[in-house]
Design a protein around this motif. Structure first.
Motif, mmCIF file in Angstrom:
data_model
loop_
_atom_site.group_PDB
_atom_site.id
_atom_site.type_symbol
_atom_site.label_atom_id
_atom_site.label_comp_id
_atom_site.label_asym_id
_atom_site.label_seq_id
_atom_site.Cartn_x
_atom_site.Cartn_y
_atom_site.Cartn_z
ATOM 1 N N ARG A 60 -4.324 -15.474 -1.854
ATOM 2 C CA ARG A 60 -4.853 -14.527 -0.861
ATOM 3 C C ARG A 60 -5.319 -15.252 0.401
ATOM 4 N N GLU A 71 -2.965 -5.790 2.974
ATOM 5 C CA GLU A 71 -2.791 -5.719 1.521
ATOM 6 C C GLU A 71 -2.864 -4.272 1.044
ATOM 7 N N ASP A 73 -2.241 -1.721 -2.706
ATOM 8 C CA ASP A 73 -2.146 -1.693 -4.165
ATOM 9 C C ASP A 73 -1.470 -0.378 -4.524
ATOM 10 N N CYS A 74 -0.216 -0.449 -4.945
ATOM 11 C CA CYS A 74 0.593 0.759 -5.125
ATOM 12 C C CYS A 74 0.796 1.078 -6.606
ATOM 13 N N SER A 75 1.212 2.294 -6.871
ATOM 14 C CA SER A 75 1.380 2.783 -8.230
ATOM 15 C C SER A 75 2.447 2.003 -8.994
ATOM 16 N N THR A 221 6.939 -4.974 -6.881
ATOM 17 C CA THR A 221 5.928 -4.226 -6.121
ATOM 18 C C THR A 221 6.438 -3.796 -4.747
ATOM 19 N N GLN A 225 5.505 -0.811 -0.904
ATOM 20 C CA GLN A 225 5.235 -1.265 0.459
ATOM 21 C C GLN A 225 6.223 -0.635 1.440
ATOM 22 N N SER A 246 1.113 -7.351 -1.611
ATOM 23 C CA SER A 246 0.674 -6.615 -2.782
ATOM 24 C C SER A 246 0.642 -7.538 -3.994
ATOM 25 N N ILE A 247 -0.377 -7.381 -4.825
ATOM 26 C CA ILE A 247 -0.513 -8.139 -6.063
ATOM 27 C C ILE A 247 -0.634 -7.137 -7.197
ATOM 28 N N GLY A 248 0.224 -7.239 -8.195
ATOM 29 C CA GLY A 248 0.133 -6.278 -9.291
ATOM 30 C C GLY A 248 1.155 -6.539 -10.373
ATOM 31 N N ARG A 249 1.079 -5.745 -11.419
ATOM 32 C CA ARG A 249 1.949 -5.884 -12.579
ATOM 33 C C ARG A 249 3.330 -5.280 -12.303
ATOM 34 N N ALA A 270 3.023 -11.383 -6.923
ATOM 35 C CA ALA A 270 2.378 -11.326 -5.612
ATOM 36 C C ALA A 270 3.511 -11.338 -4.590
#
Length: 665
Positions: A60, A71, A73-75, A221, A225, A246-249, A270
């Motif tokens: 980050r 940044e 954080d999306c579904s 991810t 975006q 974006s950072i996520g699974r 990421a």
């Protein structure tokens, strides 16, 4: 007097020992282990969570803060239509083949790669060369058993090596041909697998109780975006270029998960989407800051020739010679390199490999992978793709949303062009249900086509237009229905669809490669067995400081609590070990946990409030008062200083070293 320690950092990695250490100390563990687990799913324990969080924190700061990124954080749940439009439903697949004897599913490219590598290994053994260290897991043992010590012709060896150099470039049919050509058989059954077929890697699900809305767990991810582009552009006050992050699974239903954390079905990503004006030549305003960074490059032409020979070039030279296509792509390759260096990746074990034509993702026009060398070979850990305008274009076309940039021109642009005027009141009744199709085909004509149609219309009073799906594909339109004239218009605003450069980081893969790079053993004089050490940099180490009271003497308790409180207030993670084990053993077991610094509280602390600070890798110590030691720790954790700087600033302490290094575990 102090004892000496033998550093064994250059030794071959014993993956079994490292894997046992990581699981025993709970860096990670198979998910649902008491239910015999599920392949490709892992849980992180306390040190693994700490390491992952610290890598993300550095990421980050290095990218989002440094580059002023936006940044989001999306579904995770993504509707079918989104991934159908992006191309993932039709094209996000790997090639798999089935063993007809036992039903085992094999990933085709990995199967070809494993069998050919096993044969080459057998050839080396037959030639009397030193065999590679035996793998610990059952699968590897099966493959080694299949690798009989049979000497191959030099020409065959070269052919195998060339195939392996191009392994990522083969499609399904080509992989099937390789299986037949080289008579490749599954080591477990001795049977040739069936021809490869495509397997989509996405997990499909139903959204809502009715089950009518299909969706997927996202495989990346990025799409969140892209569909938010217009809102992000507005948030950025319509200013270009800019980047989102974006950072996520993400989730991919891997055909044959293997290699621990390197190939899993659920993982942390990421990703960055840097939006750039294509007319700018994809230049980057800060490229000059990176142009002298040297990278190790393996381009597509070298791989296509069956070679893996790398070249070392500065980013500036690579862009100038068009090895790397543009400045923005080169800029991010350099930034990726610096990030990996900052978190402790071995600089001798990193290269950037360009994707070959068949390997390229459906959305990319160029892509480079930052690959890290591990005991499993070279592993892709970061991808940096030029996605051109693909994603924004397909989503805009599907939804009608204006995913574009509007900029006021400094100088108005005068354009002379052929324009089409349609008499819609007459047009609709004549063509009825085909009216919209014909109108769209007419408006989609190029300037060259319009010029030819205008000439035909002027000479004959009619024009003939190719329209697929209407009649015989030819439509006659008279001059009372349409006019095509050359006119001049003035544009005060420019509209364009941005191109995208996308660096994409697989955090789990980076984490595992980093652990391999930082693992070594320390052998002590006097016959002590080697002790494992994880030399993670202080910036990413899960716990920064171990506080060790010399004994259980109650006089040490106030100092232990005070130092612990001060460190935590400074945001520095610490752990107290006041167990009955020797200091040497307490430090040794925390060396396994990568704790870079240790504070010893002893009787001198009670007298003058000074404490010792130990360096994990060298085991050397300095001594000073609490505030100076805590400031030294802060500077090490933030990466402002190295241990050598601390030794130059604070007095060296050797009195305790005998106790530490001679202690028996």
């Amino acid at each position: 007097m102090t004892t000496t320690a033998t550093t064994l950092k250059g030794q071959p990695l014993d993956r079994g020992v490292l894997d046992g250490l990581l699981r025993r100390r709970m860096f990670y563990t198979p998910s649902f282990d008491i239910y015999e687990g599920v392949k490709g799913l892992y849980d992180y324990g306390p040190p693994g969570c700490g390491l992952q969080a610290n890598i993300i924190d550095v990421w980050r700061k290095h990218f989002v803060l440094e580059e002023d990124m936006l940044e989001v954080d999306c579904s995770v749940l993504t509707p079918y239509e989104v991934l159908k439009t992006s191309g993932h439903v039709d094209k996000f697949a790997d090639w798999m083949c089935k063993d007809p004897k036992n039903g085992e599913i094999l990933r085709a490219d990995h199967f070809v790669e494993d069998v050919l590598e096993a044969r080459l290994k057998g050839d080396k053994e037959a030639r009397g060369q030193k065999a590679e260290e035996k793998e610990k897991d059952a699968k590897r043992k099966k493959k080694q058993k299949a690798a009989e010590a049979v000497k191959l012709d030099d020409a065959v060896v070269q052919e195998y090596e060339e195939v392996l150099a191009r392994i990522d470039n083969y499609n399904g049919d080509e992989l099937g041909e390789l299986i037949k050509k080289y008579d490749l058989k599954n080591p477990a059954t001795g049977v040739e697998p069936e021809p490869p077929v495509a397997f989509n890697l996405m997990f499909q699900t139903k959204i809502g109780p009715s089950g009518q809305l299909s969706g997927f767990l996202r495989p990346e991810t990025a799409q969140g975006q892209f569909v938010n582009f217009a809102k992000l552009l507005e948030y950025n006050q319509q200013t270009m270029p800019f980047a989102s992050a974006s950072i996520g699974r993400s989730y991919r239903n891997e055909i044959s998960p293997r290699s621990g954390l390197l190939r899993v079905r659920e993982f942390l990503m990421a990703e960055i989407e840097h939006f750039v004006d294509p007319q700018s030549g994809k230049k980057h305003p800060r490229f000059h800051e990176m142009e002298n960074i040297e990278l190790v490059l393996l381009d597509r032409h070298t791989q296509s020739a069956g070679s893996t020979k790398v070249k070392t070039m500065t980013v500036g030279q690579a862009v100038k010679e068009r090895v790397v296509d543009n400045e923005t792509l080169g800029y991010f390759l350099a930034r990726i390199h610096l990030f990996l260096k900052k978190i402790g990746v071995d600089q001798k074990k990193i290269r950037f490999r360009q994707h070959m034509a068949n390997e390229m993702a459906h959305y990319a026009c160029d892509c480079w992978d930052a690959e890290l060398l591990t005991s499993y070979g070279w592993i892709e850990c970061v991808g940096c793709a030029d996605r051109s305008a693909y994603d924004l274009s397909v989503h805009a076309k599907r939804t009608g949303a204006p995913l574009l940039v509007r900029e006021r021109r400094e100088e108005p642009l005068v354009i002379e062009e052929w324009q089409v005027d349609i008499q819609k009141k007459k047009f609709g009744p004549l063509f009825k249900k085909d009216g919209k199709t014909v109108e769209t085909a007419l408006l989609d004509t190029s300037q060259e086509q319009r010029e030819a149609l205008a000439k035909e219309l002027g000479e004959t009073g009619n024009l003939t237009l190719d329209v697929a799906g209407v009649g015989d594909g030819k439509v006659q339109i008279s001059k009372d229905l349409v006019q095509i004239e050359r006119r001049t218009r003035v544009e005060h605003t420019r509209e364009y669809t941005p191109n995208v450069i996308e660096p994409s980081f697989g955090i789990g893969r980076i984490l595992y490669a980093l652990l391999e790079h930082c693992y070594w053993t320390r052998a002590h004089d006097g016959g002590d067995e080697a002790r494992s050490v994880l030399s993670l940099p202080p910036t990413v180490a899960p716990t920064k400081v171990l506080i060790v009271p010399l004994s259980a003497n109650k006089a040490f308790d106030p100092f232990t609590k005070d130092i612990s409180l001060k460190l935590r207030k400074a945001g520095i993670s610490c752990k107290v070990d006041d167990s009955s084990a020797t200091i040497g053993k307490r430090y040794s077991r925390n060396d396994e946990l990568a704790t870079p610094m240790g504070i010893t509280i002893d009787f001198q602390t009670v007298q003058d409030k000074t404490i010792t600070l130990r360096d994990r890798d060298s085991t050397r110590q300095v001594r000073a008062d609490e505030d100076k030691v805590i400031e030294a720790i802060r500077s090490l954790v933030e990466g402002d200083k190295a241990w050598a700087d601390i030794e130059n600033e604070l007095p060296i302490f050797e009195g305790q070293e005998v106790v530490v290094t001679e202690a028996k575990s």
